[in-house]
Design an enzyme around this catalytic site. Sequence first.
Site, short mmCIF file in Angstrom:
data_model
loop_
_atom_site.label_atom_id
_atom_site.label_comp_id
_atom_site.label_asym_id
_atom_site.label_seq_id
_atom_site.Cartn_x
_atom_site.Cartn_y
_atom_site.Cartn_z
N GLU A 347 -11.79 -31.97 49.75
CA GLU A 347 -12.64 -33.02 49.20
C GLU A 347 -12.35 -33.16 47.72
O GLU A 347 -12.33 -32.17 46.99
CB GLU A 347 -14.14 -32.70 49.36
N GLU A 424 -22.40 -43.37 52.02
CA GLU A 424 -23.30 -42.88 53.07
C GLU A 424 -24.73 -42.86 52.54
O GLU A 424 -25.09 -42.03 51.70
CB GLU A 424 -22.88 -41.48 53.51
N LYS A 427 -27.29 -39.73 52.26
CA LYS A 427 -27.14 -38.65 51.27
C LYS A 427 -28.14 -38.74 50.13
O LYS A 427 -28.26 -37.82 49.34
CB LYS A 427 -25.72 -38.70 50.69
N GLU A 434 -24.43 -39.04 45.33
CA GLU A 434 -24.08 -38.56 46.67
C GLU A 434 -23.89 -39.71 47.65
O GLU A 434 -23.17 -39.58 48.64
CB GLU A 434 -25.16 -37.61 47.20
#
Length: 749
Positions: A347, A424, A427, A434
């Site tokens: 990541e 997303e 998150k 996030e």
Amino acid sequence: MQHRVLTADEQPQPLHVPNSRATDARSSCSSTLIELVAIAISINSDATFRSSLTHSPPLALPAPQLATSGDPAAWRSCGRYFSSSSSVSQCRYSFFSRAAEAAEVGVSYGRVANDLPQNQGSVVDLLKQNGITMARIYDAFPDVLTSLANTGIKVMVMMPNENLAAAASDPANALQWVQTNVQAFYPATLINGVAVGNEVFDSRPDLNSVLVPAMTNVQAALAQLGLADAVKVSTPVAFDALQTSYPPSQGSFKDELVPVMKSMLDFLQRTGSYLTVNIYPFFAYYDSLTSPNPISLDYALGNSGAAAVLDDDTDATYTNLLDAQLDATYYAMEALGFTSVSLYTTESEWPSHGKPKPGKPPSEVRRGGRRLLDSAADQDTAASVANAQAYNNNLINRVLAGRTGTPHRPDADMDVYIFALFNENGKGDADDTESNFGLFYPNETKVYSFDFQGTGAPPLPPRQSWCVANAAVGDARLQEALDYACGNGADCSAIQPGGSCFQPDTVVAHASYAFNSYYQNMGRASGTCNFNGAGSIVYQEPTGTCSAPVSWCVANAAVGDARLQTALDYACSNGADCSAIQPGGACFQPDTTASHASYAFNSYYQHNYRASRTCDFSGAGSIVYQQPSEFSPTPCFGRGRCRCAPRARLGSRELCAPIERLIVCNKQHYIRQRACGGFSACFQPNTVVAHASYAFNSYYQRNHRASGTCDLDGTASVVYHEPKIGNCVLPSTVWIQEATTKSKGYAAI
């Protein structure tokens, strides 16, 4: 410990170290050699080939490892390197070196959201269209793995943290998991790795003791099924597993993790696997902004020309933060006695919006364990589209060019997964970083430009930049350019009267706002801050700049139609212009409560100049920072109310024709006595311009503000404020006289 930045005289040339993996030219050469080896196999006996290649491998190709005839993985591995021919069926050699492959960059495909594409075939098409050849998923979702079959896209699957204890204690459990989630899809789906857990040290420290046993049993299961050579086992570790990361040469793991890391690294070394680490330079940069010695943005983004940082202990110079973090991890492994384990990045990304939210427990921050600071004024712009585009294009281009070495490991081999494929919303809220790490919005449009195919999509300018008005060109040219910007993508609602950026009320200030909105919305592309010489780019935020990010208000379908309808009614009765969602209106379709509520909520929100709390509706609305695709395009969407008014400097003669064209009975007095009403508040001032304004706007609103209904032979234009003609403010909901001659009432359109 402080970073010492080198002086100009000490600055090194840009580091370019050859990678152990081949560049394009070397790949081509090596591929040719492999084909020659295949021919040799087809015409020579196994013994002859084995003897000649073992003792004198051509051009230092790695000696092949003899595979047992019953090992299907070895046969498949061999088949990857040879063309389809009869000789392949005789191949019993498996090359484990990846020297002939180019470095790869893929994506981590997270699904913590309620608005992502449901059709996995569509997601696979998205990967293929963008040249993405490698993906990592956070489970082993059958629908995803099935969709990826026969695509050539390599996949790393994950055993979730909650499965670790059972896999560690029972080899049969690990075997069943591998059979169900790997063997069932391989080789049609090119699964090349199993991540056993994810950031276990942070998210589930209670599982630390079972992590390596679980990895061991999963690897044993792969070996039992003949897949151990093709599918490697690792576990992603958060970068904060390091106790010391600066200077890089002092890198070390946290004391409490040393026993587990020793055991893990031994396992990885024995099985020919690699350590996987999640590394985010963004967080180190963000945290440093409140320190006396902040990290340079160019250094954090990996921009060329960044001031180099010296490791005083080794005299190594670092031109980007990622290299320093990678080397700190290499040094930490070496401190435990492991000098040959490879390091891959599972990541890495830079968020395009938001700020890290303080106070979240580790379970809510999936890449947990980082020190999240309270918001500070100088941290507001750390996460931006511009910075995200620069960091990610720099990283992608670097890997594809084979520049994966570091100052400490110049020949390092490294695959990288960009996190994440989509933004997303599960998150965090819209302002949480996030939720803003995606390359794509959930509707599959790019957040910014990038290129996985190595054709060199250039990063944005090395520093943040703004577009400002050039006052020297004069107000006339600035006004012309301002009108263009507002009509072609800039969000100018904030510089309308009452808007958050209306003051100072000068052409120069408003033009600067409009120019910069246009420039940023166009991705700061070349030429988008010219405006025929009226605009210019600056690399320091202009003093007194007023920033109002482009945003929309949409309905939260999860609250149900009843609550949405209540909120919709409130919005339409309290300032929202809901004419376009009436039957026959431009935005009536789709005829659903959620769609109509989104339109009404956004109209109310824009009408109130996106003021705080004007998109709450008791939880039924939420703010988004991309234009929602479900809205029908209308000339005034996103700008609040809009109206039609005569163009400036037109006289009575020019206005007479369009006025008469709008009169049903073709008599001018109809406007004065009927449309406005000679007895009404709009009769005065009794001028053609004033009456034309009212008539034009009535026609425009009655036709639901459809495209072209405010042109009127070039005599009218759309405006985004409330024109005041005498004492009459042009309405955005039009009232017309009912057709019946008996009725005295009026009906709303």
